[in-house]
Design a protein around this motif. Structure first.
Motif, mmCIF file in Angstrom:
data_model
loop_
_atom_site.group_PDB
_atom_site.id
_atom_site.type_symbol
_atom_site.label_atom_id
_atom_site.label_comp_id
_atom_site.label_asym_id
_atom_site.label_seq_id
_atom_site.Cartn_x
_atom_site.Cartn_y
_atom_site.Cartn_z
ATOM 1 N N VAL A 182 0.837 -1.203 0.000
ATOM 2 C CA VAL A 182 0.000 0.000 0.000
ATOM 3 C C VAL A 182 0.871 1.252 0.000
ATOM 4 O O VAL A 182 0.578 2.230 -0.708
ATOM 5 N N ALA A 183 1.953 1.240 0.770
ATOM 6 C CA ALA A 183 2.842 2.405 0.829
ATOM 7 C C ALA A 183 3.502 2.669 -0.517
ATOM 8 O O ALA A 183 3.565 3.812 -0.981
ATOM 9 N N VAL A 184 3.996 1.613 -1.163
ATOM 10 C CA VAL A 184 4.658 1.783 -2.463
ATOM 11 C C VAL A 184 3.641 2.178 -3.530
ATOM 12 O O VAL A 184 3.893 3.073 -4.351
ATOM 13 N N GLY A 185 2.484 1.529 -3.528
ATOM 14 C CA GLY A 185 1.467 1.845 -4.522
ATOM 15 C C GLY A 185 0.829 3.204 -4.351
ATOM 16 O O GLY A 185 0.187 3.710 -5.274
ATOM 17 N N GLY A 186 1.009 3.817 -3.183
ATOM 18 C CA GLY A 186 0.399 5.113 -2.933
ATOM 19 C C GLY A 186 1.274 6.298 -3.297
ATOM 20 O O GLY A 186 0.878 7.441 -3.044
ATOM 21 N N VAL A 187 2.441 6.042 -3.887
ATOM 22 C CA VAL A 187 3.298 7.148 -4.321
ATOM 23 C C VAL A 187 2.590 7.934 -5.420
ATOM 24 O O VAL A 187 1.908 7.364 -6.280
ATOM 25 N N ARG A 188 2.747 9.228 -5.402
ATOM 26 C CA ARG A 188 2.047 10.095 -6.357
ATOM 27 C C ARG A 188 2.344 9.700 -7.801
ATOM 28 O O ARG A 188 3.498 9.531 -8.205
ATOM 29 N N ARG A 189 1.290 9.582 -8.580
ATOM 30 C CA ARG A 189 1.417 9.143 -9.975
ATOM 31 C C ARG A 189 2.157 10.171 -10.830
ATOM 32 O O ARG A 189 2.861 9.807 -11.777
ATOM 33 N N ASP A 190 2.028 11.442 -10.498
ATOM 34 C CA ASP A 190 2.681 12.456 -11.318
ATOM 35 C C ASP A 190 4.204 12.358 -11.233
ATOM 36 O O ASP A 190 4.913 12.699 -12.190
ATOM 37 N N LEU A 191 4.726 11.876 -10.094
ATOM 38 C CA LEU A 191 6.164 11.669 -9.981
ATOM 39 C C LEU A 191 6.634 10.553 -10.906
ATOM 40 O O LEU A 191 7.699 10.646 -11.526
ATOM 41 N N VAL A 192 5.840 9.503 -10.988
ATOM 42 C CA VAL A 192 6.174 8.391 -11.882
ATOM 43 C C VAL A 192 6.118 8.850 -13.340
ATOM 44 O O VAL A 192 7.018 8.551 -14.144
ATOM 45 N N ASP A 193 5.071 9.581 -13.686
ATOM 46 C CA ASP A 193 4.946 10.077 -15.064
ATOM 47 C C ASP A 193 6.106 11.003 -15.418
ATOM 48 O O ASP A 193 6.633 10.960 -16.542
ATOM 49 N N ALA A 194 6.507 11.835 -14.480
ATOM 50 C CA ALA A 194 7.627 12.737 -14.738
ATOM 51 C C ALA A 194 8.916 11.965 -14.968
ATOM 52 O O ALA A 194 9.728 12.321 -15.839
ATOM 53 N N ALA A 195 9.112 10.885 -14.216
ATOM 54 C CA ALA A 195 10.313 10.073 -14.394
ATOM 55 C C ALA A 195 10.334 9.416 -15.775
ATOM 56 O O ALA A 195 11.373 9.384 -16.450
ATOM 57 N N TYR A 196 9.181 8.911 -16.208
ATOM 58 C CA TYR A 196 9.124 8.309 -17.554
ATOM 59 C C TYR A 196 9.364 9.373 -18.630
ATOM 60 O O TYR A 196 10.015 9.109 -19.648
ATOM 61 N N THR A 197 8.833 10.565 -18.420
ATOM 62 C CA THR A 197 9.037 11.647 -19.396
ATOM 63 C C THR A 197 10.515 11.985 -19.549
ATOM 64 O O THR A 197 10.994 12.300 -20.650
ATOM 65 N N LEU A 198 11.254 11.871 -18.461
ATOM 66 C CA LEU A 198 12.692 12.155 -18.485
ATOM 67 C C LEU A 198 13.521 10.971 -18.961
ATOM 68 O O LEU A 198 14.748 11.040 -18.966
ATOM 69 N N GLY A 199 12.851 9.879 -19.353
ATOM 70 C CA GLY A 199 13.556 8.741 -19.940
ATOM 71 C C GLY A 199 13.941 7.645 -18.976
ATOM 72 O O GLY A 199 14.785 6.797 -19.314
ATOM 73 N N ALA A 200 13.363 7.610 -17.796
ATOM 74 C CA ALA A 200 13.702 6.578 -16.831
ATOM 75 C C ALA A 200 13.145 5.230 -17.264
ATOM 76 O O ALA A 200 12.066 5.146 -17.865
ATOM 77 N N SER A 201 13.860 4.171 -16.946
ATOM 78 C CA SER A 201 13.389 2.816 -17.207
ATOM 79 C C SER A 201 12.462 2.368 -16.080
ATOM 80 O O SER A 201 12.337 3.039 -15.049
ATOM 81 N N ASP A 202 11.824 1.199 -16.281
ATOM 82 C CA ASP A 202 10.941 0.675 -15.231
ATOM 83 C C ASP A 202 11.701 0.446 -13.933
ATOM 84 O O ASP A 202 11.217 0.793 -12.852
ATOM 85 N N ALA A 203 12.894 -0.139 -14.038
ATOM 86 C CA ALA A 203 13.688 -0.402 -12.835
ATOM 87 C C ALA A 203 14.096 0.897 -12.159
ATOM 88 O O ALA A 203 14.117 0.996 -10.915
ATOM 89 N N SER A 204 14.415 1.906 -12.947
ATOM 90 C CA SER A 204 14.795 3.199 -12.369
ATOM 91 C C SER A 204 13.629 3.864 -11.653
ATOM 92 O O SER A 204 13.816 4.523 -10.627
#
Length: 257
Positions: free
Chosen positions: A147-169
């Motif tokens: 629950v703690a890991v899944g509750g991280v803000r989605r916009d942070l994840v989207d921003a990381a993908y936009t900057l080219g981060a991999s799934d593991a990153s």
């Protein structure tokens, strides 16, 4: 008093100390005043005397150390298993869909119900006691970490993908750092629950530990020793809770713990 208004550290300490003083005062009135028979509830002075006798004559310090070892051993095993599973469940929805029904089912099963099976599988030695604490802690940890890991803000994840981060990153650099303070607090809470399981584990087939002493004292109708054992568990749990909280605040100074 106002809702959610914080109090200073000295005031918090004073309030907590005042409650303990009130509790002991009511206990003394009930026992010294004759409202409760001492056969059923020893008075505070008798409890202190019995505790001193346990520590100086019966080697109760060894029982305390054995109980601490069992709690920490079972809890560490549970944390080592629960942390990767909880992170995987929180980060990857297929893993969550696969594991969550079983974990949700298992976390409602009382650890004490497994004792007869664990005695058959592992005997009455230390392994059985560690497994009782492990079973009582691991499923709670897995679900709460997920629950703690899944509750991280989605916009942070989207921003990381936009900057080219991999799934593991994304997992390593976004999900884990943001969930880490909450995971640390989860460990602190579940460690407190582990203390309730160790007494159950020590009630059967044990030759040492606080639970073993409480069982022997029950057979002798020595409520002073029973109460002393209960108080020792509470004090150790309180100390470990404060230490855990202090470490968490040092590791995550900006988090609200």
């Amino acid at each position: 008093m106002k809702p959610l208004q914080p109090v200073s550290a000295p005031a918090r300490f004073g309030y907590g100390l005042a409650f303990f003083a009130l509790f002991v005062a009511l206990w003394a009135v009930a026992t010294f005043g004759g409202y409760v028979q001492r056969l059923f509830l020893a008075d505070p002075l008798t409890m202190v005397g019995e505790g001193w006798k346990l520590m100086t004559q019966y080697g109760f310090g060894f029982d305390i150390l054995m109980t601490i070892w069992r709690v920490l051993g079972g809890f560490v095993l549970a944390a080592l298993v629960a942390l990767p599973l909880g992170i995987a469940m929180g980060a990857y929805k297929p893993v969550e869909a696969f594991l969550e029904p079983f974990v949700s089912f298992a976390r409602y099963l009382p650890a004490s119900a497994f004792i007869p099976l664990l005695i058959l599988w592992a005997g009455i030695g230390e392994t059985q006691k560690l497994l009782v604490i492990f079973i009582g802690s691991v499923f709670q940890l897995v679900l709460m970490i997920a629950v703690a890991v899944g509750g991280v803000r989605r916009d942070l994840v989207d921003a990381a993908y936009t900057l080219g981060a991999s799934d593991a990153s994304v997992v390593r650099r976004v999900l884990l750092p943001n969930a880490a303070p909450q995971i640390a607090e989860i460990f602190r809470l579940v460690l407190g629950w582990a203390w309730t399981y160790v007494i159950v584990a020590e009630l059967i087939g044990s030759s040492s530990g606080i639970g073993h002493m409480i069982t022997d004292s029950q057979a002798l109708l020595n409520t002073g020793q029973i109460i002393f054992g209960i108080i020792v568990i509470g004090l150790i749990g309180l100390i470990s809770d404060f230490l855990f909280k202090a470490v968490n605040q040092r590791l995550f100074p900006g988090a609200k713990l």
